[in-house]
Design a protein around this motif. Sequence first.
Motif, mmCIF file in Angstrom:
data_model
loop_
_atom_site.group_PDB
_atom_site.id
_atom_site.type_symbol
_atom_site.label_atom_id
_atom_site.label_comp_id
_atom_site.label_asym_id
_atom_site.label_seq_id
_atom_site.Cartn_x
_atom_site.Cartn_y
_atom_site.Cartn_z
ATOM 1 N N ARG A 293 0.828 -1.211 0.000
ATOM 2 C CA ARG A 293 0.000 0.000 0.000
ATOM 3 C C ARG A 293 0.861 1.259 0.000
ATOM 4 N NH1 ARG A 293 -2.386 0.468 4.533
ATOM 5 N NH2 ARG A 293 -2.048 -1.528 5.566
ATOM 6 N N ARG A 294 1.992 1.180 0.667
ATOM 7 C CA ARG A 294 2.871 2.346 0.723
ATOM 8 C C ARG A 294 3.559 2.608 -0.618
ATOM 9 N NH1 ARG A 294 8.015 3.323 4.850
ATOM 10 N NH2 ARG A 294 8.496 5.429 4.125
ATOM 11 N N THR A 295 3.880 1.544 -1.336
ATOM 12 C CA THR A 295 4.643 1.732 -2.566
ATOM 13 C C THR A 295 3.779 2.050 -3.770
ATOM 14 O OG1 THR A 295 4.616 -0.661 -3.039
ATOM 15 C CG2 THR A 295 6.488 0.198 -1.792
ATOM 16 N N VAL A 296 2.536 1.621 -3.785
ATOM 17 C CA VAL A 296 1.679 1.835 -4.951
ATOM 18 C C VAL A 296 1.588 3.315 -5.315
ATOM 19 C CG1 VAL A 296 -0.720 1.767 -5.725
ATOM 20 C CG2 VAL A 296 0.321 -0.275 -4.768
ATOM 21 N N VAL A 297 1.438 4.163 -4.318
ATOM 22 C CA VAL A 297 1.280 5.596 -4.588
ATOM 23 C C VAL A 297 2.596 6.273 -4.954
ATOM 24 C CG1 VAL A 297 1.621 6.422 -2.216
ATOM 25 C CG2 VAL A 297 0.080 7.669 -3.760
ATOM 26 N N SER A 298 3.713 5.612 -4.681
ATOM 27 C CA SER A 298 5.015 6.259 -4.909
ATOM 28 C C SER A 298 5.296 6.512 -6.383
ATOM 29 C CB SER A 298 6.150 5.415 -4.305
ATOM 30 O OG SER A 298 6.363 4.230 -5.055
ATOM 31 N N THR A 299 4.651 5.765 -7.268
ATOM 32 C CA THR A 299 4.840 5.996 -8.700
ATOM 33 C C THR A 299 3.922 7.087 -9.219
ATOM 34 O OG1 THR A 299 3.261 4.233 -9.275
ATOM 35 C CG2 THR A 299 5.582 3.624 -9.079
ATOM 36 N N VAL A 300 3.158 7.694 -8.307
ATOM 37 C CA VAL A 300 2.243 8.782 -8.668
ATOM 38 C C VAL A 300 2.718 10.108 -8.081
ATOM 39 C CG1 VAL A 300 -0.118 9.660 -8.448
ATOM 40 C CG2 VAL A 300 0.274 7.214 -8.863
ATOM 41 N N TYR A 301 2.971 10.152 -6.766
ATOM 42 C CA TYR A 301 3.316 11.440 -6.158
ATOM 43 C C TYR A 301 4.729 11.884 -6.528
ATOM 44 C CZ TYR A 301 5.432 8.710 -2.227
ATOM 45 O OH TYR A 301 6.166 7.859 -1.449
ATOM 46 N N GLY A 302 4.964 13.176 -6.388
ATOM 47 C CA GLY A 302 6.287 13.714 -6.684
ATOM 48 C C GLY A 302 6.661 13.639 -8.151
ATOM 49 N N GLY A 303 5.666 13.545 -9.020
ATOM 50 C CA GLY A 303 5.908 13.372 -10.453
ATOM 51 C C GLY A 303 5.727 11.924 -10.832
ATOM 52 N N THR A 304 4.692 11.612 -11.590
ATOM 53 C CA THR A 304 4.387 10.230 -11.947
ATOM 54 C C THR A 304 5.525 9.585 -12.737
ATOM 55 O OG1 THR A 304 3.370 10.829 -14.052
ATOM 56 C CG2 THR A 304 1.931 10.815 -12.097
ATOM 57 N N SER A 305 5.475 8.270 -12.814
ATOM 58 C CA SER A 305 6.493 7.568 -13.601
ATOM 59 C C SER A 305 6.443 8.003 -15.066
ATOM 60 C CB SER A 305 6.280 6.053 -13.506
ATOM 61 O OG SER A 305 6.564 5.588 -12.196
ATOM 62 N N GLU A 306 5.237 8.299 -15.558
ATOM 63 C CA GLU A 306 5.110 8.765 -16.933
ATOM 64 C C GLU A 306 5.810 10.106 -17.128
ATOM 65 O OE1 GLU A 306 2.211 5.708 -16.083
ATOM 66 O OE2 GLU A 306 2.659 7.579 -15.044
ATOM 67 N N ILE A 307 5.666 11.001 -16.150
ATOM 68 C CA ILE A 307 6.334 12.299 -16.221
ATOM 69 C C ILE A 307 7.846 12.127 -16.147
ATOM 70 C CG2 ILE A 307 6.730 14.447 -14.949
ATOM 71 C CD1 ILE A 307 4.187 14.526 -16.566
ATOM 72 N N GLN A 308 8.311 11.224 -15.286
ATOM 73 C CA GLN A 308 9.756 10.999 -15.182
ATOM 74 C C GLN A 308 10.317 10.475 -16.505
ATOM 75 O OE1 GLN A 308 11.094 12.223 -12.482
ATOM 76 N NE2 GLN A 308 9.061 12.504 -11.597
ATOM 77 N N ARG A 309 9.597 9.565 -17.135
ATOM 78 C CA ARG A 309 10.050 9.051 -18.433
ATOM 79 C C ARG A 309 10.074 10.155 -19.485
ATOM 80 N NH1 ARG A 309 6.635 4.503 -16.681
ATOM 81 N NH2 ARG A 309 7.988 2.714 -16.259
ATOM 82 N N ASP A 310 9.081 11.032 -19.434
ATOM 83 C CA ASP A 310 9.035 12.131 -20.384
ATOM 84 C C ASP A 310 10.224 13.077 -20.193
ATOM 85 O OD1 ASP A 310 7.460 13.287 -22.539
ATOM 86 O OD2 ASP A 310 7.108 14.971 -21.193
ATOM 87 N N ILE A 311 10.549 13.372 -18.936
ATOM 88 C CA ILE A 311 11.695 14.229 -18.635
ATOM 89 C C ILE A 311 12.989 13.602 -19.131
ATOM 90 C CG2 ILE A 311 13.109 15.176 -16.755
ATOM 91 C CD1 ILE A 311 10.447 15.463 -15.164
ATOM 92 N N ILE A 312 13.159 12.309 -18.823
ATOM 93 C CA ILE A 312 14.372 11.613 -19.260
ATOM 94 C C ILE A 312 14.480 11.648 -20.778
ATOM 95 C CG2 ILE A 312 15.544 9.380 -19.322
ATOM 96 C CD1 ILE A 312 14.123 8.816 -16.564
ATOM 97 N N GLY A 313 13.367 11.377 -21.452
ATOM 98 C CA GLY A 313 13.371 11.405 -22.911
ATOM 99 C C GLY A 313 13.751 12.755 -23.475
ATOM 100 N N LYS A 314 13.248 13.819 -22.853
ATOM 101 C CA LYS A 314 13.557 15.177 -23.323
ATOM 102 C C LYS A 314 15.044 15.492 -23.196
ATOM 103 C CE LYS A 314 9.046 17.361 -22.528
ATOM 104 N NZ LYS A 314 8.281 18.348 -21.725
ATOM 105 N N THR A 315 15.691 14.927 -22.186
ATOM 106 C CA THR A 315 17.133 15.200 -22.024
ATOM 107 C C THR A 315 17.950 14.568 -23.141
ATOM 108 O OG1 THR A 315 17.625 13.256 -20.621
ATOM 109 C CG2 THR A 315 16.859 15.286 -19.510
ATOM 110 N N TYR A 316 17.318 13.651 -23.886
ATOM 111 C CA TYR A 316 17.979 13.056 -25.047
ATOM 112 C C TYR A 316 17.510 13.700 -26.360
ATOM 113 C CZ TYR A 316 19.915 9.397 -22.067
ATOM 114 O OH TYR A 316 20.623 8.722 -21.095
ATOM 115 N N GLY A 317 16.853 14.860 -26.223
ATOM 116 C CA GLY A 317 16.435 15.608 -27.392
ATOM 117 C C GLY A 317 15.194 15.062 -28.065
ATOM 118 N N LEU A 318 14.404 14.268 -27.335
ATOM 119 C CA LEU A 318 13.207 13.666 -27.916
ATOM 120 C C LEU A 318 11.949 14.457 -27.569
ATOM 121 C CD1 LEU A 318 14.015 9.956 -27.065
ATOM 122 C CD2 LEU A 318 14.461 11.175 -29.205
#
Length: 380
Positions: free
Chosen positions: A355-380
């Motif tokens: 229960r504690r970990t399920v929300v961790s991929t949402v708060y503080g920037g979702t996993s989707e947002i983190q992937r988008d940020i990482i992708g942008k740093t590669y010029g995508l």
Amino acid sequence: MPRALSDERRDLVKAVRDFCRRECGTKEQRDKLTANGQEQHNQQLYEKMAGLGWLGIAVPETYGGAGLSMVDLCLFLQETSYGQAPISGFGTTVIAAAAYERFGTEEQKRLVLEGVAKGRVEAISMSEPGAGSDVGALTCRADRTDGGYLVNGQKTWCSNAHFADHILLIARTGRDGTKHDGLTQFMVPTDAEGLRISGIDTMGGRDVNDLYFTDTFVPDSAVVGTPGQAWNQLMAGLNLERMILGALMLGVARRAFDDTLAYVRQREQFGRPIGSFQSLKHRVADMATELACAGLLLDDVAAAIDAEPDRVFAREASMVKLKCTELAKHVTLEGMQMMGGYGYATEYGMEAMLRRTVVSTVYGGTSEIQRDIIGKTYGL
């Protein structure tokens, strides 16, 4: 864990581990400290840690802290999380305190940072019902008035506001420029007139809140940093927020793995320990490998931040947050599966970690947002 620890860091890890084992090492102790899991923060235990000097680990010595590094902070976070210490207020406190340290007035710094070292809790509020990942869509407004601002609007998902001293509020003070312009940070006392804090029930218990502002007056002295520049100020704190969340979840993942390993070594079916069956043995091996990789990533990025504290490590910090939170969710789900019905039972604690970990991929920037940020740093 880092590849090599100095004697001082090894002593810190041992001290925190021993404290957690002694103070909250059993389910009975944790139930008593958390109202049977409904509250994620115990102020009495928190203040015991303050008395040992641990809560000021990232606070400069000038303000009563230890002034230690990102590596030290991540070690502390991992160990308290591994030890299941109910101190949920610490993460948001460190994030908010860093903003005051970087942008606050001297009066704000002394009030907040000295309070942190003594065991006080701080909160930060960005999200709104219509603005989560899109921070630029914030509509909660702070309008100029004599001597300050009047705040009106609603905030949501504000962690720990119900027991914090202040809320670091991000509100809109202007509409000129881009949608990220015109945002301002304010230090708002939680007992401010016109502020109502309402808890949100979640599968993890009472941890987050709705905030309702109705003509809440905040003086000019409550502005943190430069009016209208909150977006840039928030960007400066991304390293810290993502590293904190990554370290916390890596600690949970390590604990879930160790509990699972202990179970599959002991539990017997078909005449032998279930961990000896290839299907489980290989899953354990994969999890152990992923945990080692995540630990090295966290350690490397923490060391890089210590070496260049003013640099924003957008790609690397997002990688830490993405990897550690997704891994924690995966390990706790695997733990529940391998423990069978016992993983689902509250007696064994795996379901609480899930229960504690399920929300961790949402708060503080979702996993989707983190992937988008990482992708942008590669010029995508």
